[in-house]
Design a protein around this motif. Structure first.
Motif, short mmCIF file in Angstrom:
data_model
loop_
_atom_site.label_atom_id
_atom_site.label_comp_id
_atom_site.label_asym_id
_atom_site.label_seq_id
_atom_site.Cartn_x
_atom_site.Cartn_y
_atom_site.Cartn_z
N ALA A 75 0.79 -1.24 -0.03
CA ALA A 75 0.05 -0.06 -0.16
C ALA A 75 0.84 1.14 0.05
CB ALA A 75 -0.86 0.08 1.23
N SER A 76 0.18 2.21 -0.08
CA SER A 76 1.25 3.69 -0.29
C SER A 76 2.04 3.70 1.19
CB SER A 76 0.10 4.66 -0.11
OG SER A 76 -0.91 4.98 0.64
N ARG A 77 3.23 4.10 0.68
CA ARG A 77 4.08 4.22 1.99
C ARG A 77 4.97 5.43 1.39
NH1 ARG A 77 5.04 -1.43 4.40
NH2 ARG A 77 3.00 -2.08 3.88
N ASP A 78 5.49 6.10 2.41
CA ASP A 78 6.45 7.23 2.35
C ASP A 78 5.81 8.20 1.15
OD1 ASP A 78 8.05 6.13 4.16
OD2 ASP A 78 8.73 4.76 2.80
N GLY A 79 4.68 8.44 1.31
CA GLY A 79 3.89 9.48 0.19
C GLY A 79 4.01 9.17 -1.03
N ALA A 80 3.94 7.83 -1.31
CA ALA A 80 3.92 7.51 -2.69
C ALA A 80 2.66 6.29 -2.88
CB ALA A 80 5.42 6.84 -3.23
N TYR A 81 2.51 6.07 -4.02
CA TYR A 81 1.31 5.07 -4.58
C TYR A 81 1.61 4.76 -6.02
CZ TYR A 81 -2.80 2.68 -5.71
OH TYR A 81 -4.03 2.04 -6.22
N ALA A 82 1.74 3.45 -6.23
CA ALA A 82 1.83 2.88 -7.62
C ALA A 82 3.09 3.39 -8.10
CB ALA A 82 0.53 3.30 -8.48
N GLY A 83 3.94 3.58 -7.54
CA GLY A 83 5.33 4.21 -7.79
C GLY A 83 5.32 5.60 -8.33
N LEU A 84 4.33 6.32 -7.72
CA LEU A 84 4.37 7.84 -8.07
C LEU A 84 4.31 8.50 -6.92
CD1 LEU A 84 1.87 7.69 -11.18
CD2 LEU A 84 4.44 8.25 -11.30
N PRO A 85 4.66 9.79 -6.58
CA PRO A 85 4.27 10.71 -5.42
C PRO A 85 3.05 10.95 -5.09
CG PRO A 85 5.63 12.01 -7.17
CD PRO A 85 5.68 10.54 -7.58
N ALA B 63 0.45 15.93 -15.19
CA ALA B 63 -0.49 15.08 -14.85
C ALA B 63 -0.03 13.76 -14.58
CB ALA B 63 -1.69 15.26 -15.64
N GLU B 64 0.75 13.12 -15.60
CA GLU B 64 1.16 11.68 -15.53
C GLU B 64 2.30 11.43 -14.33
OE1 GLU B 64 3.68 13.82 -18.81
OE2 GLU B 64 1.87 13.93 -17.66
N ALA B 65 2.67 12.44 -13.82
CA ALA B 65 3.88 12.37 -12.77
C ALA B 65 3.54 12.23 -11.43
CB ALA B 65 4.85 13.58 -12.94
N ALA B 66 2.30 12.11 -11.00
CA ALA B 66 1.86 11.99 -9.66
C ALA B 66 0.69 11.05 -9.41
CB ALA B 66 1.14 13.74 -9.05
N ALA B 67 0.44 10.42 -8.37
CA ALA B 67 -0.77 9.78 -7.90
C ALA B 67 -1.72 11.06 -7.29
CB ALA B 67 -0.35 8.86 -6.97
N TRP B 68 -2.69 11.23 -7.83
CA TRP B 68 -3.51 12.48 -7.27
C TRP B 68 -4.48 12.09 -6.30
CZ3 TRP B 68 -2.14 17.30 -8.79
CH2 TRP B 68 -1.21 17.45 -10.04
#
Length: 318
Positions: free
Chosen positions: A8-18, A36-41
């Protein structure tokens, strides 16, 4: 498969994105935001409203960010999640589904305990999300109260995770009766009966045959108060032969369950066996460790717990 990839989301990231939270107010300069493609919104509403703020932020997000390039979404509190089901939030997502052609990862209910305990989160039927996003590859769901998951078919889902303190038996059966030809990673936090985790080994039967999960390589049946019974069922389950990793962690696993694993079908083909947070005695832990060492299986026996008299506890409940 990288076992840690689907945590699951760890250290402020999810699916490899911040993870980047959608702004609370209008952004005067959209260039201040990442691509848009550089973040997990992450979209989060107010703790105690009826969803109005969540909708406002969603519409602000839609007006500010190029939704066609968004690949990951994190849905937090949709507004009073301790009382309100997520129907409005799900409706917003499904209504705008055609604007998210690149969406591949969705964490629904990413609410921290400080805001709402995991078993206080009021969920609902999350399968409309799968219907609306046929190209989705990953779905994480947190919260089991009111959760519904009738059987579905989804051709592209690779990762399915349920984080709960009590997963309803109907959801376990719904997952087992679903058709997921591409699913590689399945993780169920079964929880306790005190918080709605009323499943039995019989409810796992369809899932453990593996007939509808031809691509599965990781199975997690975790956080269970019947972990010994689950271990015994897994030790004889047809699906195990094709797995690369298996997790029976976070629950009330005792020497009885470990003995079932050691005396059942061979597990030495696994790359990883995760049993962390367990109630094994030291001699049994040594037996398990030794049994898999020569085969090169990575065994996680961290978090050894000691019962309080006869009372044992799962890692996540309330």
């Amino acid at each position: 498969m990288d076992y840690a990839e689907f945590d699951a989301s760890r250290d402020g990231a999810y699916a490899g994105l911040p993870i980047v939270q959608v702004p609370e107010s209008d952004v005067t300069d959209p260039q201040e935001l990442p691509a848009a493609e550089a973040a997990a919104w992450e979209i989060v509403g107010d703790y105690d409203d009826d969803g109005a703020e969540f909708e406002a932020r969603f519409r602000r997000f839609a007006a500010t960010v190029d939704l066609a390039k968004v690949s990951a979404l994190v849905i937090g509190n949709w507004g009073g999640a301790y009382d309100n089901d997520p129907a409005k939030a799900i409706g917003l997502l499904t209504e705008h589904a055609d604007r998210f052609p690149a969406l591949r990862s969705l964490f629904f209910g990413a609410i921290e305990a400080e805001e709402c305990e995991i078993s206080w989160i009021t969920q609902g039927d999350v399968t409309p999300l799968l219907a609306a996003f046929p190209l989705l590859e990953r779905l994480d769901v947190r919260g089991g109260t009111g959760l519904l998951f009738p059987p579905v078919r989804h051709d592209n889902l690779r990762v399915l995770r349920f984080e709960t303190g009590g997963l309803p038996a109907s959801v376990v059966r719904g997952v087992g009766d679903s058709e997921f030809p591409a699913l590689e990673y399945l993780e169920l936090w079964l929880g306790t009966s005190n918080y709605g985790g009323d499943s039995s080994v019989a409810d796992l039967e369809s899932l453990l045959t593996g007939e509808r999960l031809p691509a599965l390589r990781h199975l997690g049946l975790q956080d269970s108060e019947i972990q010994d019974e689950v271990a015994a069922a897994v030790a004889a389950a047809p699906i195990v032969a094709r797995l690369e990793s298996l997790s029976l962690s976070m629950g009330i696993l005792t020497d009885e369950g470990a003995e079932a694993l050691l005396s059942g079908q061979p597990l030495t083909h696994l790359k990883r066996l995760d049993l962390h947070h367990h109630f094994l005695t030291a001699p049994m832990a040594d037996r398990v460790r030794t049994a898999f060492a020569d085969a090169g299986v990575k065994v996680d026996l961290s978090g050894q717990q000691k019962p309080n008299d006869d009372w044992r506890y799962v890692a996540v409940s309330e």
